[in-house]
Design a protein around this motif. Sequence first.
Motif, short mmCIF file in Angstrom:
data_model
loop_
_atom_site.label_atom_id
_atom_site.label_comp_id
_atom_site.label_asym_id
_atom_site.label_seq_id
_atom_site.Cartn_x
_atom_site.Cartn_y
_atom_site.Cartn_z
N LYS A 70 0.79 -1.23 0.00
CA LYS A 70 0.00 0.00 0.00
C LYS A 70 0.82 1.29 0.00
N CYS A 71 2.11 1.20 0.23
CA CYS A 71 2.88 2.43 0.44
C CYS A 71 4.07 2.57 -0.51
N ALA A 72 4.68 1.43 -0.84
CA ALA A 72 5.95 1.46 -1.56
C ALA A 72 5.81 2.12 -2.93
N MET A 73 4.64 2.03 -3.55
CA MET A 73 4.47 2.63 -4.88
C MET A 73 4.71 4.13 -4.88
N CYS A 74 4.52 4.76 -3.75
CA CYS A 74 4.80 6.21 -3.69
C CYS A 74 6.09 6.50 -2.92
N HIS A 75 6.32 5.73 -1.86
CA HIS A 75 7.46 6.05 -0.99
C HIS A 75 8.70 5.24 -1.31
N GLY A 76 8.62 4.38 -2.33
CA GLY A 76 9.79 3.60 -2.74
C GLY A 76 9.87 2.27 -2.00
N VAL A 77 10.60 1.35 -2.62
CA VAL A 77 10.76 0.01 -2.03
C VAL A 77 11.46 0.17 -0.68
N GLY A 78 10.82 -0.36 0.35
CA GLY A 78 11.39 -0.23 1.69
C GLY A 78 11.38 1.19 2.21
N GLY A 79 10.67 2.11 1.51
CA GLY A 79 10.56 3.50 1.97
C GLY A 79 11.82 4.30 1.75
N LYS A 80 12.75 3.74 0.95
CA LYS A 80 14.06 4.38 0.82
C LYS A 80 14.21 5.14 -0.49
N LEU A 81 14.94 6.23 -0.41
CA LEU A 81 15.38 6.97 -1.59
C LEU A 81 16.22 6.06 -2.48
N VAL A 82 15.92 6.02 -3.77
CA VAL A 82 16.81 5.33 -4.70
C VAL A 82 17.41 6.40 -5.59
N LYS A 83 18.75 6.41 -5.66
CA LYS A 83 19.43 7.45 -6.42
C LYS A 83 18.93 7.45 -7.86
N GLY A 84 18.65 8.63 -8.39
CA GLY A 84 18.24 8.72 -9.78
C GLY A 84 16.76 8.50 -10.00
N GLN A 85 16.05 8.05 -8.97
CA GLN A 85 14.62 7.79 -9.12
C GLN A 85 13.84 8.89 -8.42
#
Lengths: 169, 169, 387, 387
Positions: free
Chosen positions: A54-69
């Motif tokens: 429910k969350c990763a689609m907006c906040h990223g996988v594991g809630g983490k910043l991915v460089k370049g994304q």
Amino acid sequence: GHNSQKDWPDSFGYGKTASKADIIAKDIDVRPDGVGLPKGAGRIDTGALIFAEKCAMCHGVGGKLVKGQKLPAPALVSDTNFVKRKGNTVGNYWPYATTLFDYVRRSMPYNAPGSLTNQEVYDITAYLLYANGVIKKGATINAQTLPKVVMPARKYFVNDDRRGGNEVR
Amino acid sequence: GHNSQKDWPDSFGYGKTASKADIIAKDIDVRPDGVGLPKGAGRIDTGALIFAEKCAMCHGVGGKLVKGQKLPAPALVSDTNFVKRKGNTVGNYWPYATTLFDYVRRSMPYNAPGSLTNQEVYDITAYLLYANGVIKKGATINAQTLPKVVMPARKYFVNDDRRGGNEVR
Amino acid sequence: ALVQTSVGKVLQPIQTATPPEDPTKTVGPLPSKVGTRSPFENSVRKPSDISSRTPLQDMYSTITPADLHFERHHAGIPTIDPNKYELLIHGMVKRPMKFSLHDLKRFPAVTRTCFIECAGNFRTGKEDMTPQEILGLTSQSEWTGVMLSTLLREVGVDPKSTWFLAEGSDAAILTRSIPVSKAFDDAMIVYAQNGEAIRPAQGYPVRLLLPGWEGNTNVKWLRRLEFGDQPWMTREETSKYTYQVGEKVRQFSFEMDARSIIIYPSYPGKVEPGYIEIRGIAWSGRGKVNKVEVSTDGGKNWEIANLQEPVLSKAHTYFRYLWHWDGRQTEILSRVTDETGYIQPTLQQLKDARGPEMGGYHLNPITAWTVKRDGSVWLKPEEFKKL
Amino acid sequence: ALVQTSVGKVLQPIQTATPPEDPTKTVGPLPSKVGTRSPFENSVRKPSDISSRTPLQDMYSTITPADLHFERHHAGIPTIDPNKYELLIHGMVKRPMKFSLHDLKRFPAVTRTCFIECAGNFRTGKEDMTPQEILGLTSQSEWTGVMLSTLLREVGVDPKSTWFLAEGSDAAILTRSIPVSKAFDDAMIVYAQNGEAIRPAQGYPVRLLLPGWEGNTNVKWLRRLEFGDQPWMTREETSKYTYQVGEKVRQFSFEMDARSIIIYPSYPGKVEPGYIEIRGIAWSGRGKVNKVEVSTDGGKNWEIANLQEPVLSKAHTYFRYLWHWDGRQTEILSRVTDETGYIQPTLQQLKDARGPEMGGYHLNPITAWTVKRDGSVWLKPEEFKKL
Ligand code: HEC
Ligand code: HEC
Ligand SMILES: [Ca+2]
Ligand SMILES: [Ca+2]
Ligand SMILES: [Ca+2]
Ligand SMILES: [Ca+2]
Ligand SMILES: [Ca+2]
Ligand SMILES: [Ca+2]
Ligand SMILES: [Co+2]
Ligand SMILES: [Co+2]
């Protein structure tokens, strides 16, 4: 006349007494001392699953910043290093753990606010605290323990000391 | 600084000198002393024809109120009786004859303003003064005579004498 | 639903009057270029072919939203290209000049909040009339522009000039003669209203502003000022805006006399017994509102209302008076006194002063409302021949 | 052409940007229910997904037209039925109560003109930035409603209560904790903006107004106030609206420091040598603007600007300064001093005071514009990490 405030009646008599039910329907806030937390307890593993769904689609996988994304929502997870942080997360910036429960329950997920059960919010809260390195695997997150979680950045927060006058602060 | 009006320059230098042509293009007003009236002279008969063609559809046949008929425009013609008047017309109310030329030229006919020639305006002016009983058949209406027409209601007009203060006027 | 905004160019989603059961569970429309009103609000002007009236009963303060400013047109609203716009000043001046809109905006600017009111702003005769219907031909704006006196330094007005002509560029080419003293007092050439460009209905791109003077003299779509030594006796100052007083006709009655009206409670509102804050607006064309008195017993006793600060000169001033209504039928009235000491009269006082043939302009009588036992509020109509 | 007005219901003719050759020869559109803007005017907000900015460079005075008021939403604009609206007040009070919109409007009302500004209102870094882009997250309105202290007499707040929670009914159910002292000082519960009902984007039907305090605390679509004895530490006062100062994070920094900006001339405008009236706005969250100084030589010399009266507390104040430009490249700046003696700092002064890790909220630096020889005007950008 009653035009001076001194001549006002003790009560104008407008409005109604609010019933218990009126209050319960809206009194959803959670305070740092735990007032407002419901029964239940958070499970880190289940929280991880819900987050992925429910969350990763907006906040990223594991809630983490991915460089370049570029994410449509802020990163939520990092280590607990306030001083060397790049961007504010629950782990490196948030001063109170109760805020996480309160905010997620009232506002998230952004596209379906108010859709989570208390159990889901507990689970997500436990997961996000764990993912940020604030609590350890196996920690219990409930109405008693959540207020006691010492957030790593808590010690940095101070009240405003600006005072006006000829002083830049 | 030039912030106080005392420190303003004599001229800010914005804007341009207006040429004669600039002024002529817009200087269409006619004063009570006749300044602004063009050459030409009004013909009552021709005025009546023009009025029937271009004005009567709104102002009524002969410019007169017809009982029971609602016109989209004010009646223009009556006798010259100010005291017993029902509604204001050129004959019973208007203090200056030059106003008629000025107003018709700038504003009428309502559906085609600015479409009349000076000759047409003179003719209509002559006609309306005649129809209201202000001038007689055969009278000459031109730049010299129009300012001299004594309008019957002229003598009733006085300047405002209200002065504020505790006085109802 | 998509809707064209008032700018007439931008499409944006609007809210509809069928809100979600729980607004906290639905993300709403996002930020946009131009906002809209709530679909639940219905405050609009009341238009006829020649005018439209401001919904005064809906006003909570004294700046009129620009799109609800009253209108009085004599040949509709002209469309004027601001890039071709020019103001011509000529006649008894050293140097006749023309100013583009850009030129006008470069001069030292001034902002002034004041009301404009049509001199024909009065109706009565029926119980079921709203403040909008009774006297909706007045509105207030924050006007910005250049003092006319600043422009006159550029053209050099002949000290012998006593009157000037102001002329619009609508299809009526409306004209009024104005004493030169007003030009040097507080007349302005304004290009902005409530912070933005003047609206077309209020004179875009430029109008004359004569604070406190009858609406018609504030010539819209201003194209020309001619300086002279006598009035022009235009149709708007002879056939119109003159009125019988006794056996004479009063002309050039520029200043708007002080006036007030209770807008709450008013028809068709309904009130309940208990505390009621009576609210209204008061103004004077001669300066500041000095005081507003309210009577809740049909005019027998009068008490002082509170005035909302800041009280500005020649400006609508909001007043409030806290009343305890015992539920019995009564009449409520307001009466303003301006800084010259002028006290708003009754219609009867006006009739007494002006005679039985009194004309229909510059009527500023006290307005009385009847509050009935069922809480309904009705105008107490006056007898006046011309409605 | 017919256009739906901003009320979203009324169809009316609009003017198009192809005016007749001579406007005096064509009768224009007649009076209408709701007015429109000139088709030649293009002043609009600059929207993103989360905010929109007021076109400050287009403002001629200090009331922002309601449909151009800046926006900052956290989950869009909720649609709220005013007939179902209720404000709940509970917690440390003698008698928890709920008030309908009608109830709120019956209380003694107050009108206050003040600015609202987002605490994150600062951008820099490029030469080609307009006032709207630099600091368009501030606007001003005439707000009308009831003093919060008046409502608190009804519920009887426990003298031991020190904080209250204000909660919105948007999809973010946004909450902020506010010291009770502000409730008894000048906090208001407002239902009207610029004379009419608050616009949906500004909180329809009811918002909290905390004059001078950061925008986010002026909770829109207000549904609940809970009184307590500690702050709630909501997400908006912990994760957001806090900022690093030295090695610490400053929280609950409510007051907006004094600020000013020159809006004319500004990018992308162009000026000509000669007299130029420099214009701008200044304000302070702590009270009145005491003075505004303008420098036209890059900050070496400062002179006093004129302030447009009336100067109101915690309100945008228009300033003007007449400058004679000799045509040489220079920098123009404005600097406000408020009634507490606080002088608007440079960004460098803020950096010096707050340290290299200074956060992005509550930045109110002096803005400098470069005027080049060709008359073009450019922002003098600052170096700041977070844009
Ligand atoms: C459709 C996109 C979307 C989804 C799905 C979503 N969020 Fe968010 N989230 C956002 C946005 C956008 C924000 C920023 C909101 C704001 O600033 O007002 C946000 C903010 C947050 C914050 C605050 C971050 C901060 O730094 O202050 C948290 C915590 C959060 N979300 C948790 C969650 C959780 C938990 C879920 C799933 C249950 C979730 N979100 C699902 C879009 C989303
Ligand atoms: C399509 C309708 C129409 C036509 C055709 C028309 N008028 Fe008019 N006229 C009006 C209206 C409407 C008014 C009132 C305008 C106002 O009050 O601003 C008016 C006003 C006047 C007045 C001023 C009356 C007063 O009491 O102040 C005069 C004089 C006049 N018209 C003359 C003429 C003449 C002469 C013609 C023809 C050449 C003409 N009109 C054609 C509609 C018309
Ligand atoms: Ca609570
Ligand atoms: Ca002339
Ligand atoms: Ca309404
Ligand atoms: Ca009449
Ligand atoms: Ca513009
Ligand atoms: Ca940040
Ligand atoms: Co009028
Ligand atoms: Co903000």
